[in-house]
Write an enzyme that holds these catalytic residues in place. Structure first.
Site, mmCIF file in Angstrom:
data_model
loop_
_atom_site.group_PDB
_atom_site.id
_atom_site.type_symbol
_atom_site.label_atom_id
_atom_site.label_comp_id
_atom_site.label_asym_id
_atom_site.label_seq_id
_atom_site.Cartn_x
_atom_site.Cartn_y
_atom_site.Cartn_z
ATOM 1 C CB CYS A 173 -23.914 -30.704 -40.463
ATOM 2 S SG CYS A 173 -24.667 -32.353 -40.469
ATOM 3 C CD1 TRP B 272 -26.956 -42.261 -44.122
ATOM 4 C CD2 TRP B 272 -26.925 -44.227 -45.191
ATOM 5 N NE1 TRP B 272 -28.214 -42.795 -44.023
ATOM 6 C CE2 TRP B 272 -28.221 -44.008 -44.682
ATOM 7 C CE3 TRP B 272 -26.664 -45.400 -45.898
ATOM 8 C CZ2 TRP B 272 -29.257 -44.914 -44.853
ATOM 9 C CZ3 TRP B 272 -27.693 -46.310 -46.080
ATOM 10 C CH2 TRP B 272 -28.978 -46.070 -45.565
ATOM 11 N NE ARG C 23 -32.045 -39.960 -50.578
ATOM 12 C CZ ARG C 23 -32.399 -40.009 -51.845
ATOM 13 N NH1 ARG C 23 -33.356 -39.250 -52.274
ATOM 14 N NH2 ARG C 23 -31.796 -40.828 -52.682
ATOM 15 N NE ARG C 24 -33.389 -31.040 -43.416
ATOM 16 C CZ ARG C 24 -32.913 -29.805 -43.341
ATOM 17 N NH1 ARG C 24 -33.649 -28.787 -43.725
ATOM 18 N NH2 ARG C 24 -31.691 -29.598 -42.904
ATOM 19 C CG PHE D 52 -42.775 -35.875 -44.829
ATOM 20 C CD1 PHE D 52 -43.900 -35.217 -44.378
ATOM 21 C CD2 PHE D 52 -42.529 -37.158 -44.360
ATOM 22 C CE1 PHE D 52 -44.757 -35.812 -43.482
ATOM 23 C CE2 PHE D 52 -43.384 -37.756 -43.459
ATOM 24 C CZ PHE D 52 -44.506 -37.082 -43.023
ATOM 25 C CG HIS E 2 -24.317 -32.601 -45.403
ATOM 26 N ND1 HIS E 2 -24.429 -32.313 -44.062
ATOM 27 C CD2 HIS E 2 -24.539 -31.428 -46.061
ATOM 28 C CE1 HIS E 2 -24.671 -31.021 -43.904
ATOM 29 N NE2 HIS E 2 -24.758 -30.466 -45.107
ATOM 30 C CB CYS F 277 -56.579 -45.719 -48.892
ATOM 31 S SG CYS F 277 -54.836 -45.363 -49.209
ATOM 32 C CG HIS G 23 -54.035 -44.521 -45.112
ATOM 33 N ND1 HIS G 23 -54.618 -45.514 -45.854
ATOM 34 C CD2 HIS G 23 -54.945 -44.176 -44.155
ATOM 35 C CE1 HIS G 23 -55.828 -45.770 -45.363
ATOM 36 N NE2 HIS G 23 -56.046 -44.972 -44.337
#
Length: 828
Positions: A200, A207, A219-220, A222, A230, A333, A788
């Site tokens: 892309c 990497w 990685r994408r 969140f 890729h 938490c 959290h």
């Protein structure tokens, strides 16, 4: 008053020296949240080593007859300004450089410094004996008392063993692939700069695969940032396991990720592996943020974290009854948020807080292991206001103190240890799913409230499932008990789809500067997705005696007093990587679910014939063959799993549905007996089982969770005396265990089996389906296993944010970003 040495001589036989394995409670009262820092200090019994505050030490003395207590008091030391302090008297906080807590370079955690004072107090006259006083006493008294004092002082307290003192998120293990990594001789040489993703053309988060030198994006995340996955997709295609992050390579090392091991790893041969592609580590300089720096940035990031914690505005601290903060014990938490909300529900306050004096009076000899006592202690701590005080600043050496913007609050150490005991997840200090903990706690309340009021009834409701065979048009009705409604999130129905698609297009074109956009999903769409009929394509119809299609509709058979709604934000991508949906949902303040009430069998509607389930052969007449959900068994079989494995999945998950059965299958596929026939607990290979002895330690652990000794024995014998399996087994067989009556606190009833009445059906409350929002719990982070939790609760028409020890008036409650929503029935 008798001489101190004479008094000590008279109680000398009751004074013990702590031995290895003794539980020493020297930081917290067993019946309240008093501590050595509290007014009056803490009294540690020199026989049982239980700690008691000044309010309850006399109660313990009167009940147990113990007279000798080690009185511990702590006072905060004044802070000394160091050489780097600013003119204001406060040293500047250093920016974290290490993903760690409590160690150099990690996130700053302020450590209090104390001066401690110890003396022996003899009840009932409260005679005090100091270490100096002991010097003039007979040797036998001096030796025993001094050894006991020294042993208590030196012993690790129970709370210390449970508390996280340090956490290092950078500890990495050597990859098992590093030593023998195969590298292809393909002639590829990587330049020192100018890298792009070969798919892309992205120019960051790149990497290089250490097997063939392929350069691809990571990685994408969140929130839409990161890469386009890729490099991960390439591993899935080739199986090449290791990749190094370009831009992080320095003479000291680099970020190496193992896709097969799914973790950051060490590569002891990294210089050799990089040299294969023409990279000299000694000449490289860092140009990209390491993964540690990225994770630190996530923990400080603006966006979801800032909005949910309302950190962009100055919030007004609140103090008083029902406004008590809770200390974070290291990723606790999730527990803090859930318990703050539960004690807003009147049923829990009435059961545990209003009756605390009676509960304390009836507590067993070791109240730290009694469920009802510890829940009452927590509820009183949260609602009484006794601990809702500003945390003082130690100030200067003259003692001047300035209150901080957070509270002293309470530290629920004993409660956390008790409710997590024996549980594979909640017994750890890892982050957990608040929804799973809520259900776990409700289960414990159910087990401990077999007699008397049961506060979990406030959430309990009946769900009616109606299945209609599309071929015969005959119907089947079933009901089940539930406590939470799970709302799906239809991402394809976002109202800002065009904006989301444009951002996605720009990212695919390599534009890394584009800002992330949050999907906006109408609440009405989520509710519609829950209520619309679900198509079952492989339904076994007893009417036509074959597989056909059917529709399943879910409705409320009753409406609870309090309704919990979970937004199903957490899911798996096509690559099975957990991810969180970044969505905004316009959750309403009022809710009318009247249209979702079940109507039952309709006039003229025919029911599907009842078919007896296949019996599982067993020679043991005392063990009933289980009634399995045939449709779930068939669904699993249709996925290609062995029949016996499918039966076991349905059996061990208690007929709770395809999702839980599928999770069991995925978690046990590697078991050596995965495809073996299901053998009922208590049976073995067609012969009468031998009644093997069970571990007393395991028995005590399970009994402390609220089960009777008989139930614990049955679970351990059914699982070859393995504690973890016994706990799983007992949770999967709650219905089977109902006939084994158990009273509160896990103490067995004495009636014989024959004299017991069959257990009644579930008690559910019902009323109008109109609700108003009174609380919600929000999660920040990429998955339930990290991040959290905070909660917002409506108190006297004012929204209040509870963020561990910070309790403040909420200015902009982020109701659209919640995870769990709590509604109460609206007043007529």
């Amino acid at each position: 008053m008798a001489d101190s040495s004479e008094v000590l001589m008279s109680v000398l036989s009751t004074i013990r020296v702590p031995k290895p394995g003794d539980r020493v409670h020297k930081d917290e009262c067993a019946l309240s949240f008093s501590s050595p820092e509290s007014e009056g200090g803490l009294f540690v019994c020199m026989n049982s080593f239980l700690g008691f505050g000044s309010k309850y030490v006399k109660v313990h003395h009167d009940r147990a007859g113990q007279r000798a207590y080690l009185h511990i008091t702590r006072t905060r030391k004044a802070k000394k300004e160091d050489d780097t302090s600013s003119g204001s008297g406060h040293p500047p906080k250093k920016k974290p450089t290490r993903l760690a807590i409590g160690i150099e370079g990690g996130f700053d955690v302020e450590q209090e410094h104390y001066e401690e004072d110890y003396k022996v107090v003899i009840f009932p006259d409260k005679q005090e004996v100091t270490s100096d006083d002991l010097e003039s006493m007979p040797d036998v008294v001096k030796e025993r008392v001094s050894l006991s004092m020294a042993g208590i002082i030196a012993a690790d307290s129970v709370s210390h063993a449970l508390q996280v003192q340090q956490w290092d998120g950078e500890l990495r293990q050597e990859s098992r692939f590093a030593a023998d990594l195969k590298q292809l001789d393909n002639g590829i040489k990587i330049p020192p700069s100018g890298w792009r993703c070969e798919v892309c053309s992205l120019q960051e988060n790149l990497w290089m695969n250490l097997t063939d030198g392929k350069v691809l994006c990571g990685r994408r995340y969140f929130d839409g940032s990161g890469g386009n996955n890729h490099a991960l997709q390439y591993f899935q295609e080739t199986g090449y396991p290791l990749a190094v992050k370009l831009g992080t390579i320095t003479p000291d090392g680099a970020d190496v990720y193992s896709y097969d091991e799914d973790d950051m790893v060490l590569d002891s041969k990294l210089p050799e592996h990089l040299s294969h592609f023409g990279i000299n580590m000694m000449n490289m300089e860092k140009t990209e943020r390491t993964m540690t720096e990225l994770e630190i940035a996530v923990n400080q990031r603006v966006g979801e974290w800032e909005v949910i914690q309302e950190s962009g505005t100055t919030l007004r601290p609140l103090y008083g009854k029902g406004l008590t903060g809770m200390q974070n014990l290291g990723n606790s938490c999730y527990l803090n948020s859930v318990m703050q909300v539960l004690f807003t529900v009147p049923d829990f306050a009435s059961k545990y807080v209003d009756n605390i004096e009676k509960i304390v009076g009836d507590a067993p000899s070791d109240p730290t292991l009694d469920f009802k006592t510890q829940v009452a202690k927590l509820g009183h701590g949260l609602l009484s206001g006794e601990y809702s005080q500003p945390a003082p600043d130690p100030g200067d050496e003259n003692g001047a103190a300035e209150p901080k913007d957070y509270q002293i609050g309470i530290a629920p150490r004993m409660f956390k240890a008790l409710v997590g005991r024996g549980h594979p997840e909640f017994s750890t200090n890892r982050q957990q799913d608040a929804q799973e903990f809520l259900l776990h706690f409700i289960n414990m309340v159910e087990r401990n409230c077999r007699s008397g009021p049961n506060p979990s009834e406030a959430f309990r409701f009946l769900v009616e499932e109606k299945i209609v065979c599309q071929q015969s048009q005959k119907a089947k009705y079933t009901q089940r008990v539930d406590y939470i409604i799970q709302l799906p999130v239809p991402m394809d129905q976002a109202i800002n789809t065009d904006e989301l698609q444009e951002v996605e297009r720009q990212r695919e074109n390599g534009d890394s500067t584009v800002s992330a956009v949050r999907a906006q999903i109408p609440f009405s769409v989520c509710l519609a997705a829950l209520s619309e009929p679900e198509l079952l394509t492989d339904f076994w119809s007893s009417a036509v005696q074959s597989k056909t299609t059917a529709t399943k509709t879910t409705r409320f058979a009753s409406f609870p007093d309090h309704l919990v709604i979970q937004i199903k934000k957490f899911t798996f991508g096509l690559d099975w990587v957990p991810k969180k949906l970044d969505v905004s949902i316009d959750v309403p303040d009022t809710l009318d679910l009247s249209s979702m009430r079940a109507s039952g069998q309709q006039p003229g509607e025919e029911l599907l014939p009842e078919v007896a389930p296949t019996s599982l052969m067993t020679p043991d007449v005392e063990v009933k063959a289980p009634v399995l959900d045939d449709s779930t068994v068939l669904q699993l079989c249709d996925m290609g799993f062995p029949l016996e494995a499918c039966r076991k999945a349905v059996y061990y998950t208690g007929n709770t549905g395809i999702d839980s059965a599928m999770n069991w299958v995925m978690g046990h596929m590697d078991d050596p007996d995965f495809s073996a026939p299901l053998v009922l607990p208590g049976c073995s290979g067609g012969t009468t089982p031998t009644m093997e002895s069970v571990s007393e330690e395991h028995l005590a652990t399970i009994v402390s969770m609220g089960f009777s000794r008989e139930q614990a024995t049955k679970a351990l014998r059914a699982t070859s005396n393995t504690l973890e399996r016994a706990v799983d087994w007992i949770f999967s067989h709650l219905d089977d265990l109902e006939s084994m009556e158990v009273s509160e606190g896990g103490r067995s009833a004495t009636e014989s089996e024959a004299a017991r009445e069959p257990p009644p059906g579930p008690c559910v409350r019902d009323g109008p389906g109109k609700y108003e929002l009174f609380a919600f719990i929000s999660h920040m982070g990429t998955s339930t296993m990290c991040g959290h939790y905070v909660c917002h609760i409506k108190k006297d028409q004012q929204w209040v944010i509870f963020n561990d020890q910070k309790v403040c008036a909420s200015e902009k409650p982020p109701k659209d970003l919640g995870y769990l929503y709590f509604y109460r029935r609206a007043a007529e």
